[in-house]
Design an enzyme around this catalytic site. Structure first.
Site, PDB file in Angstrom:
ATOM      1  N   ASP A  77       0.816  -1.224   0.000  1.00 46.63           N
ATOM      2  CA  ASP A  77       0.000   0.000   0.000  1.00 46.63           C
ATOM      3  C   ASP A  77       0.854   1.281   0.000  1.00 46.63           C
ATOM      4  O   ASP A  77       0.343   2.353  -0.314  1.00 46.63           O
ATOM      5  CB  ASP A  77      -0.921   0.042   1.227  1.00 46.63           C
ATOM      6  CG  ASP A  77      -1.807  -1.179   1.315  1.00 46.63           C
ATOM      7  OD1 ASP A  77      -2.128  -1.761   0.264  1.00 46.63           O
ATOM      8  OD2 ASP A  77      -2.179  -1.566   2.443  1.00 46.63           O
TER       9      ASP A  77
ATOM     10  N   HIS B  33      -5.483 -10.139  -4.744  1.00 46.72           N
ATOM     11  CA  HIS B  33      -4.204 -10.605  -4.204  1.00 46.72           C
ATOM     12  C   HIS B  33      -3.154 -10.893  -5.268  1.00 46.72           C
ATOM     13  O   HIS B  33      -2.012 -11.194  -4.923  1.00 46.72           O
ATOM     14  CB  HIS B  33      -4.446 -11.824  -3.307  1.00 46.72           C
ATOM     15  CG  HIS B  33      -5.192 -11.444  -2.060  1.00 46.72           C
ATOM     16  ND1 HIS B  33      -6.558 -11.257  -2.060  1.00 46.72           N
ATOM     17  CD2 HIS B  33      -4.762 -11.166  -0.810  1.00 46.72           C
ATOM     18  CE1 HIS B  33      -6.935 -10.890  -0.843  1.00 46.72           C
ATOM     19  NE2 HIS B  33      -5.875 -10.827  -0.069  1.00 46.72           N
TER      20      HIS B  33
END
Ligand code: F6P
Length: 376
Positions: free
Chosen positions: A140, A284
């Site tokens: 992130d 993912h």
């Protein structure tokens, strides 16, 4: 100088975890003659019957390009308990048990690879007297005090390739294509991949959007002869005045999981514009698999510098990338606040200058006030 250090990986995996483990082991053994013990299944491996393994240089051969973490990462919510009221509590008896076990194992300091949540646990170990050094990990890129976290640039590569691939199919079918990417409450992945992948619209938490503004961008492109539109939406993006969209609300062990904004926009935009619209949730795929060259290098540098920091007697710090150098910063500063995208920053300005819309209500006036031609 410590004779034995431990290493633990926590939180969601990120490409480069194994590269850090390898660098820590090689530097500890090669430069300082230290022994390294790997803690399995995150901090959970320090409770009850401990789960650890010796890590010597021969154990880390071939690890540099391997995704995931050989130590595993698990969170049963024992070190941070979520109360029914949603408060986060760190039970001291659990930490004391883990510290007693670390001491029994002869571990004098712990290298902790993690994001903000894992490093908050590390800070608690330090507060209770056990030395830790943090290594900033997350796709992130939302950790403060470091320009980059390892894993982020690999995630960007994957998101950018996805956008490239969506371009050709969107163009062939004159469709609107939405790519939902991760990033939690920040838009780093969306912004960087949106620019690199030539998106037409970037939706991110730092700039609330309106569906009307996004629909207008799609119509404007149609009028200018580009009858397809590529949108990248961060999972934490939300409409002005609207709420975050979750795929599940979480439980005592797990935080609520963001997800769904892409599909929500898909339905709304199809209705507003009448154009066929599809959504792809990258999920993912952004985290799994091999780290790219940059993340292998960054992870290796972080790992080596974490061991050097211990050797210099530092503790309670995180290694961080600042101005192309690895420095150390207090963990407390790194976890105080997440690092968000500055909405008036240079990169957002560059995106706007190159015709990317953020779906913000004031955008039309932005273009007119700058005198930008509509068909850019
Ligand atoms: O923090 C990394 C991250 O991949 C976020 O981008 C995402 O919101 C979250 O983890 C997903 O977590 P999980 O793997 O538990 O679904």
């Amino acid at each position: 100088m410590y004779k034995t250090i431990g290493i633990v990986t926590g939180g969601g995996d990120a490409p480069g975890l194994n590269a850090v483990i390898r660098a820590v082991v090689k530097t500890a053994a090669g430069e300082y003659g230290m022994r390294v013990i790997g803690i399995e299944d995150s901090f959970e491996g320090l409770l009850g019957e401990t789960r650890t393994r010796d890590l010597r240089p021969e154990h880390v051969r071939g690890l540099l390009p391997r995704g995931g973490t050989i130590l595993g990462t698990r969170n049963r919510g024992q070190f941070v308990v979520r109360t029914n009221e949603g408060q986060l509590v760190k039970p001291e008896d659990v930490y004391r048990e883990a510290i007693t076990n670390l001491e029994k194992l002869g571990i004098e300091g712990l290298v902790v690879l993690g994001g903000e949540g894992t490093l908050a646990i590390a800070a608690e170990f330090d507060r209770l007297g056990f030395p830790v050094i943090g290594v900033p990990k997350t796709i992130d890129n939302d950790l403060a005090c470091t320009e980059l976290t390892f894993g982020f640039v690999t995630a960007l590569d994957i998101a950018t390739e996805a956008l490239d691939r969506l371009h050709t199919t969107a163009e062939s079918h004159d469709r609107v294509m939405i790519l939902e990417v991760m990033g939690r409450h920040t838009g780093w992945i969306a912004l960087h991949s949106g620019i690199a992948g030539g998106a037409d619209v970037i939706l991110m938490p730092e700039i609330p959007f309106t569906m009307q503004a996004v629909a207008e961008k799609i119509r404007e492109r149609d009028r200018c002869g580009s009858e397809f539109t590529i949108i990248v939406a961060a999972e934490g993006a939300s409409e002005a005045g609207g709420e975050l969209i979750y795929q599940d609300k979480g439980d005592p062990a797990h935080a609520p999981r963001l997800g769904g904004v892409g599909n929500y926009c898909r339905a709304e935009l199809e209705q507003l514009t009448g154009k066929e619209t599809r959504c792809v949730v990258l999920g993912h795929l952004q985290r799994g698999g091999r780290p790219n060259a940059f993340d292998r290098m960054l992870a290796t540098n972080f790992g080596a510098c974490a061991v050097r920091a211990f050797a210099k007697g530092e503790r309670s710090v995180m290694v961080a990338l600042q101005a192309a150098d690895i420095v150390t910063v207090p963990i407390s500063e790194a976890i105080a606040n997440i690092k968000t995208v500055p909405p008036d920053g240079q990169l957002v300005g560059t995106a706007r200058a190159t015709g990317i819309s953020f779906g913000s209500p004031d955008e039309a006036s932005y273009h007119t006030s700058k005198g930008t031609e509509p068909c850019v």
